[in-house]
Design a protein around this motif. Structure first.
Motif, short mmCIF file in Angstrom:
data_model
loop_
_atom_site.label_atom_id
_atom_site.label_comp_id
_atom_site.label_asym_id
_atom_site.label_seq_id
_atom_site.Cartn_x
_atom_site.Cartn_y
_atom_site.Cartn_z
N ILE A 219 0.84 -1.20 0.00
CA ILE A 219 0.00 0.00 0.00
C ILE A 219 0.87 1.25 0.00
CG2 ILE A 219 -1.66 1.31 1.37
CD1 ILE A 219 -2.87 -1.38 2.21
N GLN A 220 1.98 1.21 0.71
CA GLN A 220 2.89 2.34 0.70
C GLN A 220 3.43 2.60 -0.70
OE1 GLN A 220 3.48 4.50 3.08
NE2 GLN A 220 4.87 5.67 1.76
N ARG A 221 3.76 1.55 -1.43
CA ARG A 221 4.26 1.71 -2.80
C ARG A 221 3.16 2.27 -3.70
NH1 ARG A 221 7.81 3.33 -4.52
NH2 ARG A 221 8.21 2.14 -6.41
N MET A 222 1.93 1.88 -3.47
CA MET A 222 0.82 2.44 -4.24
C MET A 222 0.72 3.94 -4.00
SD MET A 222 -2.19 -0.42 -3.78
CE MET A 222 -2.05 -2.06 -4.50
N ARG A 223 0.81 4.35 -2.74
CA ARG A 223 0.71 5.78 -2.42
C ARG A 223 1.87 6.58 -3.05
NH1 ARG A 223 -3.18 6.78 1.19
NH2 ARG A 223 -3.90 5.10 2.57
N GLU A 224 3.02 5.94 -3.16
CA GLU A 224 4.20 6.62 -3.70
C GLU A 224 4.20 6.70 -5.22
OE1 GLU A 224 7.25 5.17 -0.10
OE2 GLU A 224 7.24 4.16 -2.06
N THR A 225 3.39 5.89 -5.88
CA THR A 225 3.45 5.81 -7.35
C THR A 225 2.12 6.12 -8.01
OG1 THR A 225 3.00 3.42 -7.30
CG2 THR A 225 5.32 4.09 -7.24
N GLU A 227 1.12 8.78 -9.48
CA GLU A 227 1.27 9.49 -10.77
C GLU A 227 1.68 8.53 -11.89
OE1 GLU A 227 3.46 13.54 -12.44
OE2 GLU A 227 3.31 13.13 -10.30
N GLU A 228 2.45 7.52 -11.56
CA GLU A 228 2.86 6.51 -12.54
C GLU A 228 2.61 5.13 -11.92
OE1 GLU A 228 6.86 7.24 -13.74
OE2 GLU A 228 6.42 9.22 -14.57
N PRO A 229 1.37 4.68 -11.96
CA PRO A 229 0.97 3.47 -11.23
C PRO A 229 1.75 2.22 -11.66
CG PRO A 229 -0.95 4.67 -12.01
CD PRO A 229 0.23 5.28 -12.69
N LEU A 230 2.13 1.44 -10.66
CA LEU A 230 2.74 0.14 -10.91
C LEU A 230 1.64 -0.91 -11.02
CD1 LEU A 230 5.61 0.23 -8.24
CD2 LEU A 230 5.79 0.79 -10.67
N SER A 231 1.92 -1.97 -11.74
CA SER A 231 0.98 -3.08 -11.82
C SER A 231 1.10 -3.92 -10.55
CB SER A 231 1.29 -3.95 -13.03
OG SER A 231 2.52 -4.64 -12.84
N ILE A 284 -5.17 17.00 -13.56
CA ILE A 284 -5.47 16.12 -12.43
C ILE A 284 -5.45 14.67 -12.88
CG2 ILE A 284 -7.29 15.43 -10.82
CD1 ILE A 284 -8.02 18.45 -10.65
N ALA A 285 -5.97 14.40 -14.07
CA ALA A 285 -5.95 13.04 -14.60
C ALA A 285 -4.51 12.52 -14.68
CB ALA A 285 -6.61 13.00 -15.97
N LEU A 286 -3.62 13.33 -15.24
CA LEU A 286 -2.21 12.92 -15.37
C LEU A 286 -1.54 12.77 -14.01
CD1 LEU A 286 -1.17 15.18 -18.38
CD2 LEU A 286 -1.63 12.72 -18.42
N ALA A 287 -1.88 13.66 -13.07
CA ALA A 287 -1.29 13.59 -11.73
C ALA A 287 -1.72 12.34 -10.98
CB ALA A 287 -1.66 14.83 -10.93
N CYS A 288 -2.81 11.73 -11.42
CA CYS A 288 -3.32 10.54 -10.75
C CYS A 288 -3.17 9.28 -11.60
CB CYS A 288 -4.79 10.75 -10.36
SG CYS A 288 -5.00 12.09 -9.16
N GLY A 289 -2.31 9.37 -12.62
CA GLY A 289 -1.94 8.18 -13.37
C GLY A 289 -2.85 7.78 -14.51
#
Length: 316
Positions: A219-225, A227-231, A284-289
């Protein structure tokens, strides 16, 4: 007798009544318990007559912005919609007091007002967690932390609510010792006084009873990424477990999937930015991935029943 320290609280319309009480009451109780006038305080507002807090209560004040007394500390106290009340006279007062050498701090959302005028550039600051996303977008030059308060900078900041009491107890301890600070906390029936580095929000572990380090790291990694979401597969690989194990953890503890949870995090961030900033929908869309505003709009409407454009500036 110790010369009283004089605190001035500048109350901005729709200020937080909780933060206000948590700022003044520890000072009053310190005077009561010590038997001395260790502190005195004044209230100020733009019209010099009163200020209305977010719950509708009206507080009478002693001064207008152009008649402030000489004081040892000045705190800006605001709440919701602080940007609406960020006026020219308020900013002019802050600049004037800074030129005079008055120590200036901020409570609740007050850090936004200080940041808007450049006071916090290059500094560490705290603000209520609900404003974090928009604050970081608006003021990248400020080192925003999730601490309850920051007391080791030129401008003290507290994140609001009971964090304001934590800051005041810290100042009482610094000025008059730990015994008095603890006695004030006891009088407030406040047994959980926190250090500055305490986190504002209840931890994931405390909120959900989670004790699984892999899940909290994911969950921490999700919060950190955001803008560029990891799978999910990338996250699983980073934390050293299989994708299947990751799926099982989210299902067991949160009754959801990693993909769905991550999307909810991104949409929650987007909602905060839509409500609290003037950034465009595509920004905002880009800032949220999200790669396009069209995809973002469809997902947002499905989640909240309203288009992002309609959400802009609305509180609900």
């Amino acid at each position: 007798m110790t010369k009283p320290q004089h605190f001035t609280f500048v109350l901005v319309e729709e200020f937080s009544h909780l933060a206000f009480s948590c700022a003044v009451e520890p000072l009053r109780i310190a005077n009561l318990l010590s038997g001395e006038a260790l502190y005195r305080w004044s209230f100020a507002s733009e019209d010099g007559q009163s200020a209305t807090c977010s719950n509708g209560s009206v507080t009478l004040v002693h001064h207008g912005l152009d008649t402030l007394p000489k004081c040892d500390r000045l705190f800006i106290l605001s709440g919701i919609n602080m940007r609406t009340h960020l006026t020219t006279p308020l900013l002019a007062m802050l600049r004037r007091e800074a030129r005079h050498g008055t120590p200036i701090g901020a409570l609740c959302s007050g850090a936004w007002i200080l940041a808007e005028d450049g006071f916090l550039n290059g500094m560490t600051a705290a603000i209520h967690w609900e404003f974090h996303d928009s604050f970081m977008e608006r003021f990248p030059e400020v080192n925003l932390v999730r601490n309850v308060f920051v007391a080791d900078e030129r401008h003290l900041t507290a994140s609001g609510g009971t964090a304001t009491a934590d800051l005041m107890l810290h100042l009482i301890e610094r000025d008059h010792g730990a015994d008095l600070s603890m006695a004030v906390a006891d009088q407030m029936v406040y047994s959980a006084a926190r250090e500055a580095t305490a986190a504002q929000r209840v931890s994931l572990q405390s909120r959900n009873g989670i004790r699984n380090i892999h899940l909290t790291r994911a969950i921490q990694r999700m919060r950190e990424t955001i803008e560029e979401p990891l799978s999910p597969a990338q996250i699983a690989a980073e934390i050293g477990i299989s994708t299947r194990q990751l799926e099982r953890l989210f299902g067991k503890f949160l009754n959801t999937s990693p993909k769905k949870y991550f999307m909810e995090l991104r949409l929650d961030r987007a909602r905060h930015l839509l409500i609290q900033t003037e950034a465009s929908v595509i920004e905002i869309a880009l800032a949220c991935g999200f790669e396009s505003s069209g995809h973002f709009s469809r997902v947002y409407r499905a989640a909240y029943g309203i288009a992002p454009m309609q959400q802009h500036g609305r509180l609900s």
